[in-house]
Design an enzyme around this catalytic site. Structure first.
Site, PDB file in Angstrom:
ATOM      1  CG  ASP A 104      -1.897  -1.082   1.268  1.00  0.00           C
ATOM      2  OD1 ASP A 104      -2.236  -1.589   0.191  1.00  0.00           O
ATOM      3  OD2 ASP A 104      -2.346  -1.445   2.373  1.00  0.00           O
TER       4      ASP A 104
HETATM    5  N1  URA Z   1      -1.415  -5.963   3.719  1.00  0.00           N
HETATM    6  C1  URA Z   1      -1.877  -4.700   3.765  1.00  0.00           C
HETATM    7  O1  URA Z   1      -2.903  -4.440   4.345  1.00  0.00           O
HETATM    8  N2  URA Z   1      -1.166  -3.750   3.120  1.00  0.00           N
HETATM    9  C2  URA Z   1      -0.009  -3.994   2.478  1.00  0.00           C
HETATM   10  O2  URA Z   1       0.599  -3.077   1.921  1.00  0.00           O
HETATM   11  C3  URA Z   1       0.461  -5.313   2.446  1.00  0.00           C
HETATM   12  C4  URA Z   1      -0.262  -6.272   3.068  1.00  0.00           C
END
Ligand code: URA
Length: 239
Positions: A104
């Protein structure tokens, strides 16, 4: 060995766009291992000898990098909102890299960048259960019951998450937050945040510390290192 469509390989060699490559093939200007091929969608592998107008095409050599993604960067090649992307950190690298999976925008940590389609397909295949270790700072603190739930699987969008390993690393004195290490083998959208949400905790900060046998050791945020052939080979053979 992963097969690729001929027009894709020609386009990736920088000879023409995907459309243009299709036209070139249909015009009978392409050979594969000495035979003229005019059928679109013909599959070739990395060892196929391909020529266009009698000239062998240059296939890009394959490179994979371990990148320490900072927070505030998108895990895409381009961003329509003009935000910084992971590719922006590879200006000195002459290959067309893309990320294997995503982190993310507000997640930091280990992200593989590659131009090796076979490796990317393999690592992203749902059958391939790569271990990923995340460290999350969460609001509140987990009860033993919640830890049990997280480990055995919680429901996210009518699907149960698979088994996870949960380790509480630290709890602050006022019990306002906790640092938790979570090891999972799947990678659905917002997987970690949604797993914690399912047991009533918000993730404040998230970082991926390990991907299979690879760690961020000796890297700092925003930096990368190239994987050795042995490491790529090992990645291709881990379960
Ligand atoms: N899980 C999440 O919620 N975000 C990420 O970036 C990776 C795994």
């Amino acid at each position: 060995m992963v097969l690729q469509r001929l027009q894709k390989v020609i386009a990736e060699a920088g000879i023409a766009s995907r459309r243009g490559a299709e036209k070139i093939i249909q015009e009978g200007r392409v050979t594969v291992d000495g035979n003229v091929v005019t059928k679109l969608g013909t599959k070739v592998d990395t060892f196929s000898n391909i020529t266009v107008d009698g000239e062998p095409i240059e296939r890009e050599s394959l490179h994979t990098y371990l990148f320490y993604k900072p927070r505030g960067v998108v895990s895409t090649v381009k961003d329509d909102k003009g935000r910084k992307t992971v590719v922006d950190f590879f200006k000195d690298v002459p290959y067309r890299l893309y990320p294997i999976g995503r982190l993310d925008y507000d997640t930091s940590g280990l992200l593989l960048m590659t131009n090796d389609g076979e490796l990317a397909n393999l690592m992203m295949h749902p059958r391939n259960k790569v271990a990923k270790v995340y460290v999350a700072k969460i609001e509140g603190q987990l009860t033993p019951e919640e830890i049990k739930k997280l480990s055995s699987g919680v429901e996210i969008d009518h699907r149960k998450s698979s088994r996870a390993k949960v380790k509480v690393v630290r709890t602050d004195k006022k019990k306002k937050f906790q640092i938790v290490q979570l090891t999972i083998h799947e990678g659905h959208y917002h997987q970690v945040k949604r797993m914690f949400k399912a047991v009533g905790h918000k993730v404040i900060k998230l970082s991926r510390e390990r991907y299979s046998f690879l760690t961020l050791e000796s890297l700092v945020s925003g930096k990368y290192r190239e994987l050795s052939h042995a490491e790529v080979d090992r990645l291709k053979h881990v379960d």
